[in-house]
Scaffold this motif. Sequence first.
Motif, mmCIF file in Angstrom:
data_model
loop_
_atom_site.group_PDB
_atom_site.id
_atom_site.type_symbol
_atom_site.label_atom_id
_atom_site.label_comp_id
_atom_site.label_asym_id
_atom_site.label_seq_id
_atom_site.Cartn_x
_atom_site.Cartn_y
_atom_site.Cartn_z
ATOM 1 N N CYS A 186 42.897 35.176 44.526
ATOM 2 C CA CYS A 186 43.501 36.357 43.911
ATOM 3 C C CYS A 186 44.890 36.015 43.356
ATOM 4 C CB CYS A 186 43.624 37.446 44.966
ATOM 5 S SG CYS A 186 44.367 38.973 44.373
ATOM 6 N N CYS B 279 47.351 37.666 43.631
ATOM 7 C CA CYS B 279 48.390 38.215 44.501
ATOM 8 C C CYS B 279 49.040 37.076 45.284
ATOM 9 C CB CYS B 279 47.828 39.270 45.449
ATOM 10 S SG CYS B 279 46.699 38.662 46.702
ATOM 11 N N THR C 73 44.550 34.997 48.430
ATOM 12 C CA THR C 73 43.334 35.117 49.238
ATOM 13 C C THR C 73 42.116 34.852 48.354
ATOM 14 O OG1 THR C 73 43.706 37.442 48.878
ATOM 15 C CG2 THR C 73 44.069 36.622 51.086
ATOM 16 N N CYS D 35 39.053 40.537 45.487
ATOM 17 C CA CYS D 35 39.990 39.849 46.368
ATOM 18 C C CYS D 35 39.632 40.188 47.807
ATOM 19 C CB CYS D 35 41.416 40.310 46.068
ATOM 20 S SG CYS D 35 42.591 39.792 47.323
ATOM 21 N N CYS E 38 46.248 42.672 50.559
ATOM 22 C CA CYS E 38 46.451 42.326 49.154
ATOM 23 C C CYS E 38 47.342 43.386 48.512
ATOM 24 C CB CYS E 38 45.109 42.265 48.421
ATOM 25 S SG CYS E 38 45.265 42.141 46.631
ATOM 26 N N PHE F 190 47.724 44.463 45.665
ATOM 27 C CA PHE F 190 47.077 45.334 44.684
ATOM 28 C C PHE F 190 46.225 46.405 45.356
ATOM 29 C CE2 PHE F 190 47.548 41.232 42.489
ATOM 30 C CZ PHE F 190 48.316 41.629 41.417
ATOM 31 N N GLN F 191 45.785 46.122 46.572
ATOM 32 C CA GLN F 191 44.848 47.037 47.220
ATOM 33 C C GLN F 191 45.472 47.860 48.328
ATOM 34 O OE1 GLN F 191 40.918 45.098 48.140
ATOM 35 N NE2 GLN F 191 42.053 43.279 47.578
HETATM 36 ZN ZN LIG Z 1 44.710 40.022 46.317
#
Ligand SMILES: [Zn+2]
Length: 699
Positions: free
Chosen positions: A418, A420, A424, A442, A448, A450-451
Amino acid sequence: MRQTPVENLTEAEATEELTRLADELAAHDLHYHREDAPVISDADYDALKQRNSAVEARFPALVRDNSPSQRVGAAASEQFSAVEHGTPMLSLDNAFSDDEAREFDARVRRFLGLGDEAVAYTAEPKIDGLSASLRYEKGVLVRGATRGDGRVGEDVTENLRTLSEIPHRLKGSGWPDIIEVRGEVYLGHEDFAALNRSAAEAGQKLYANPRNAAAGSLRQIDPKITAQRPLRFFAYAWGLTSAPFAQGQAQALRALADWGFVTNPQTQSVVGAEGLLAAYSDFEGLRPKLKFDIDGVVYKVDRLDWQQRLGFVSRSPRWAVARKFPAQQARTVLEAIDLQVGRTGAVTPVGRLRPVTVGGVVVTNATLHNGDEIERKDLRIGDTVIVQRAGDVIPQIVGVVLEERSGNSLPYIFPSVCPCALATPLVRETTVSGAETVVRRCSGEMTCPFQRTEHLIHFVSRRAFDIEGLGEKQLQSLFEDGLVREPADIFLLEERDKTLLKKLKDREGMGETSARNLFEAINARRIISLERLIFSLGVRHVGEQTGRTLAKGYGTWDAFWTSVQAMASGDESAAAEMNAMDQIGPTVIETLTRYFAESHNRAAVERLVAQLTVLEAEKPKTDTAFAGKTIVFTGSLEKMTRDEAKAQAESLGAKVASSVSKKTDLVVAGPGAGSKLKTATDLGIQVMTEDEWLALVRD
Ligand SMILES: [Zn+2]
């Protein structure tokens, strides 16, 4: 690809080519019509069809029975029931140039023997949507169908009824007792963009263009989903009618408008070939300004008695033709491929382009959909590519100009991690049934960046930790301020608040009381059931039911934690133990394994659990008279609710089913029990009343 010119083909080559084209076109028809996801551009599709027609024209004896030139679209899907149209829905011949438009006019005059007399036409913008047929009887909408193969369509009445621009009852008067009104279901540009935005956020497949989005939205099994999509409808034609209602096309359109339909205000009445050409250039100029897609102009002979005389050639009318716009394409350089991560961790590759003007718009990005698509097109960074906007709001890369490729370019390798900071691994998403999809995700889940917010929102939601006063908005703002980055932080808020310079109570919209209330609400959730905790982690495919099953299966957090860690380190006996649990399959095991194999996730879960007291789950009893038995409750229960009855039975180790079968051991029937009671009696299954059940249970 170099093609042998049609005039040089041998008969054997022609036979072979017609077979190949038929297969290829049939496959594309299926993608386009049934799956609402074309894999080639309209221009490429038209080129295949034209090639097929050209070969057929030179070798008429070789025309196949199921030739693509004889078919319109794909047969109706089995998801919907089939509806035979009162009169077939037409497919129009295409004209691609001024000359072909002039030839259309000349053909019409020749056929009607008009000499120099000029013909009046309507020129209507060709909306890029999907056609539908609406049957009205005595002014009431009784059925709505898709085009299907032109003769038989799909019954999508309930879905079409949800469109605000489709009247359930015709207005005014003068409508025939029976009429099939035809038109186009479509989506506007803005609505299309919004739909794809939310699909991207949900990690779902994006629609290639508004037409596919309209088709996908209309052909939903659940009309409620269709109702949420802002579909629109232009009426422009009719099929079966019990009585004539107009003398010309333009007059008929006015009648449709009087009856409550939206007709296209851009429609023109023109005269002669020059009129046709002028209308085309008007529409070409209008196209970028419209709020919906048009892909050409439809010319129709206005007089209906002339339409009648002109009739049809195979499935296409002689009195109408579609003049298509050329696809808007340009060449540019693919400078980079970036990955975008959605809120659910789904990764979408985006092509960064050297800025280029396509159809009046400067294009700098193109969606590349997914890694498989990049591989299929063999797109490489530095390639000269052809970019297209053909009725598509999001530009697409049609293909690579291979002659311009530099000798040392390398195939694109989709990143394995990922973008990020955690780097990961990206994993391919699987569906609940375990099938791999084209989406990469991801695996950082709640860690993460973004999540994270999506995970936090799930974490505090009603069926998870259910923390009052901590809604999406507060969470978002606490997240942005860096106060809550992961679930454990929620339980550390109060402690940290004591050392904060700007205390929570001084935040906008939050006074002393609400800060205190929030801390209380959070503290109330420090004691949590195992099933809720498992569900709250937001592991894909681990919903409430799975959380419950796992909690019952393991009993304690420690047992669960030990087992998933063993699974993550490759212990197959731990996986087998989980697999033995009712309703737990390989998909859940795989996602849990992956989730806990990720060290960031493990650490975050440990930090969280350190803040909690996790209650032991009640293990199913095996020593009661009902253990392992299947019970059905039917009729109205008077002393307890259905949920209560179910919980009670389950606490005794029984399974509760909703229908009676040979596997049923016991039926508890209240007043008004109907067919289930009868089935039970027929099968000789033990039946008891609610009172009898309660007496037994209380023993
Ligand atoms: Zn990520």
